[in-house]
Design a protein around this motif. Structure first.
Motif, PDB file in Angstrom:
ATOM      1  N   LEU A 206      44.247  26.147 105.338  1.00 36.77           N
ATOM      2  CA  LEU A 206      42.945  25.511 105.556  1.00 36.77           C
ATOM      3  C   LEU A 206      41.859  26.192 104.726  1.00 36.77           C
ATOM      4  O   LEU A 206      40.915  25.537 104.262  1.00 36.77           O
ATOM      5  N   LYS A 207      41.997  27.473 104.518  1.00 34.18           N
ATOM      6  CA  LYS A 207      41.034  28.174 103.657  1.00 34.18           C
ATOM      7  C   LYS A 207      41.156  27.674 102.217  1.00 34.18           C
ATOM      8  O   LYS A 207      40.154  27.569 101.501  1.00 34.18           O
ATOM      9  N   TYR A 208      42.392  27.363 101.795  1.00 36.24           N
ATOM     10  CA  TYR A 208      42.584  26.761 100.470  1.00 36.24           C
ATOM     11  C   TYR A 208      41.808  25.448 100.375  1.00 36.24           C
ATOM     12  O   TYR A 208      41.100  25.198  99.386  1.00 36.24           O
ATOM     13  N   ILE A 209      41.906  24.607 101.404  1.00 39.41           N
ATOM     14  CA  ILE A 209      41.173  23.340 101.391  1.00 39.41           C
ATOM     15  C   ILE A 209      39.670  23.599 101.345  1.00 39.41           C
ATOM     16  O   ILE A 209      38.927  22.921 100.608  1.00 39.41           O
ATOM     17  N   ARG A 210      39.219  24.597 102.086  1.00 40.96           N
ATOM     18  CA  ARG A 210      37.780  24.913 102.088  1.00 40.96           C
ATOM     19  C   ARG A 210      37.312  25.507 100.760  1.00 40.96           C
ATOM     20  O   ARG A 210      36.104  25.598 100.522  1.00 40.96           O
ATOM     21  N   SER A 211      38.240  25.912  99.919  1.00 39.84           N
ATOM     22  CA  SER A 211      37.863  26.418  98.594  1.00 39.84           C
ATOM     23  C   SER A 211      37.671  25.300  97.577  1.00 39.84           C
ATOM     24  O   SER A 211      37.243  25.553  96.454  1.00 39.84           O
ATOM     25  N   TRP A 212      37.995  24.059  97.959  1.00 41.68           N
ATOM     26  CA  TRP A 212      37.805  22.925  97.053  1.00 41.68           C
ATOM     27  C   TRP A 212      36.320  22.753  96.726  1.00 41.68           C
ATOM     28  O   TRP A 212      35.455  22.899  97.601  1.00 41.68           O
ATOM     29  N   SER A 213      36.037  22.372  95.509  1.00 38.81           N
ATOM     30  CA  SER A 213      34.668  21.989  95.163  1.00 38.81           C
ATOM     31  C   SER A 213      34.251  20.766  95.976  1.00 38.81           C
ATOM     32  O   SER A 213      33.086  20.618  96.359  1.00 38.81           O
ATOM     33  N   ALA A 214      35.201  19.865  96.267  1.00 36.17           N
ATOM     34  CA  ALA A 214      34.901  18.671  97.059  1.00 36.17           C
ATOM     35  C   ALA A 214      34.487  19.036  98.476  1.00 36.17           C
ATOM     36  O   ALA A 214      33.638  18.359  99.083  1.00 36.17           O
ATOM     37  N   TYR A 215      35.077  20.088  99.028  1.00 35.67           N
ATOM     38  CA  TYR A 215      34.694  20.521 100.376  1.00 35.67           C
ATOM     39  C   TYR A 215      33.232  20.954 100.395  1.00 35.67           C
ATOM     40  O   TYR A 215      32.470  20.593 101.305  1.00 35.67           O
ATOM     41  N   GLN A 216      32.824  21.705  99.375  1.00 31.72           N
ATOM     42  CA  GLN A 216      31.438  22.154  99.299  1.00 31.72           C
ATOM     43  C   GLN A 216      30.486  20.974  99.114  1.00 31.72           C
ATOM     44  O   GLN A 216      29.416  20.916  99.724  1.00 31.72           O
ATOM     45  N   THR A 217      30.887  20.025  98.264  1.00 32.84           N
ATOM     46  CA  THR A 217      30.047  18.835  98.047  1.00 32.84           C
ATOM     47  C   THR A 217      29.872  18.048  99.337  1.00 32.84           C
ATOM     48  O   THR A 217      28.758  17.618  99.680  1.00 32.84           O
ATOM     49  N   ALA A 218      30.973  17.855 100.072  1.00 34.91           N
ATOM     50  CA  ALA A 218      30.891  17.123 101.337  1.00 34.91           C
ATOM     51  C   ALA A 218      29.995  17.859 102.333  1.00 34.91           C
ATOM     52  O   ALA A 218      29.167  17.238 103.023  1.00 34.91           O
ATOM     53  N   LYS A 219      30.154  19.167 102.392  1.00 34.18           N
ATOM     54  CA  LYS A 219      29.364  19.966 103.320  1.00 34.18           C
ATOM     55  C   LYS A 219      27.875  19.826 103.032  1.00 34.18           C
ATOM     56  O   LYS A 219      27.047  19.720 103.958  1.00 34.18           O
ATOM     57  N   GLU A 220      27.522  19.812 101.747  1.00 34.10           N
ATOM     58  CA  GLU A 220      26.113  19.672 101.378  1.00 34.10           C
ATOM     59  C   GLU A 220      25.568  18.296 101.720  1.00 34.10           C
ATOM     60  O   GLU A 220      24.349  18.119 101.833  1.00 34.10           O
ATOM     61  N   PRO A 227      37.168  18.445 110.369  1.00 38.12           N
ATOM     62  CA  PRO A 227      36.706  18.419 111.753  1.00 38.12           C
ATOM     63  C   PRO A 227      37.836  18.845 112.694  1.00 38.12           C
ATOM     64  O   PRO A 227      39.003  18.953 112.292  1.00 38.12           O
ATOM     65  N   ASP A 228      37.483  19.085 113.950  1.00 35.75           N
ATOM     66  CA  ASP A 228      38.461  19.604 114.914  1.00 35.75           C
ATOM     67  C   ASP A 228      39.700  18.722 115.006  1.00 35.75           C
ATOM     68  O   ASP A 228      40.831  19.225 115.113  1.00 35.75           O
ATOM     69  N   GLU A 229      39.517  17.413 114.949  1.00 36.42           N
ATOM     70  CA  GLU A 229      40.673  16.526 115.100  1.00 36.42           C
ATOM     71  C   GLU A 229      41.635  16.639 113.903  1.00 36.42           C
ATOM     72  O   GLU A 229      42.853  16.546 114.056  1.00 36.42           O
ATOM     73  N   THR A 230      41.094  16.847 112.708  1.00 35.33           N
ATOM     74  CA  THR A 230      41.961  17.014 111.538  1.00 35.33           C
ATOM     75  C   THR A 230      42.698  18.343 111.601  1.00 35.33           C
ATOM     76  O   THR A 230      43.893  18.420 111.286  1.00 35.33           O
ATOM     77  N   VAL A 231      41.997  19.398 111.996  1.00 36.98           N
ATOM     78  CA  VAL A 231      42.654  20.697 112.172  1.00 36.98           C
ATOM     79  C   VAL A 231      43.758  20.584 113.223  1.00 36.98           C
ATOM     80  O   VAL A 231      44.851  21.147 113.064  1.00 36.98           O
TER      81      VAL A 231
END
Length: 268
Positions: A206-220, A227-231
């Motif tokens: 999951l940390k690998y997924i959070r390292s995506w540039s797309a993850y940062q873009t979505a977060k912004e 989200p909890d359900e995906t985890v």
């Protein structure tokens, strides 16, 4: 580009895979000399450290100071922060003089570059006519059928948050301009296939997924990509409450070419 990776630099350093020895052995076998490498877009220095085991000296450059701060320091690696574009004059002072570099590498980076300027720089610093450029990237990983199904669903959902350059990677650089000659013994400039593996529990995956540039873009944009359900979906298919260490396999593709006599003439 730097802004996409600055905020998750530590996650990137911890969660991203290293590259296989077979990849570097193949590249080194095509490089007549092993004196100097320019590793462009080095990030946290993953490729630079492995190149430093084969080549006498490595100059590793990146636009992100945060990434460079996390890079492993070795006596034969010189890290250079290169914000913005560089003129040839600045390149020759900060990185390497003309006709002096045996190998230019771009690991997980070529698709971010302004290619006309970058290729002009490559032709300038590479030794003629046998200096080599090697660019590679990895595709999204596979774990096992159950995990892959959840991951594939998430990856497809995430596509609107990726920069347009991501499609270049998904297409294996096949439509990317790569104006170089095949290296000795090869019929084309690629792509050539390799793979790397990394041992991960669910937390690291999951940390690998959070390292995506797309993850940062979505977060912004106010969107949580995990989200909890995906985890919970990942935890269910991972098993052992996520503590089991699984082998995560990343396909790698490589483009490799030499500057060549004809390309030298074309660049003059």
């Amino acid at each position: 580009m730097a802004d996409l990776f600055n905020k998750q630099a530590e996650k990137y350093a911890e969660a991203r895979p290293t590259y296989p020895a077979e990849l570097f052995d193949f590249i080194a076998s095509k490089t007549p000399r092993h004196d100097l490498v320019w590793d462009v877009g080095t990030g946290n220095g993953q490729a630079a450290v492995q190149l430093a085991e084969i080549y006498k000296n490595v100059v590793a450059t990146d636009v992100s100071r945060q990434q460079l701060n996390l890079a492993r320091k070795l006596p034969n690696i010189r890290y250079v922060h290169t914000p913005g574009s560089r003129s040839l004059y600045e390149l020759h002072i900060d990185v390497a003089p003309p006709d002096s570099v045996d190998l230019v590498t771009a690991a997980q980076a070529l698709h971010w570059f302004g290619l006309p300027l970058f290729y002009e720089q490559v032709r300038s610093v590479l030794r003629k006519p046998d200096g080599i450029i090697a660019a590679w990237s990895y595709l999204e990983p596979t774990v096992d059928p159950a995990v892959d199904a959840v991951f594939s669903s998430l990856y497809n959902w995430s596509k609107p948050y990726w920069a347009p350059q991501r499609k270049i990677v998904d297409d294996r650089y096949q439509d990317l301009e790569f104006p170089f000659e095949p290296v000795q013994g090869e019929p084309s400039t690629g792509p050539f296939d390799f793979f790397t593996e990394k041992k991960m529990n669910l937390s690291l995956f999951l940390k690998y997924i959070r390292s995506w540039s797309a993850y940062q873009t979505a977060k912004e944009k106010g969107v949580e990509m995990l989200p909890d359900e995906t985890v919970a979906d990942f935890r269910k298919v991972w098993g052992s409450d996520g503590e089991e260490v699984k082998t995560v396999r990343f396909p790698i593709f490589l483009m490799i070419g030499k500057v060549g006599v004809n390309l030298v003439d074309a660049g003059n």
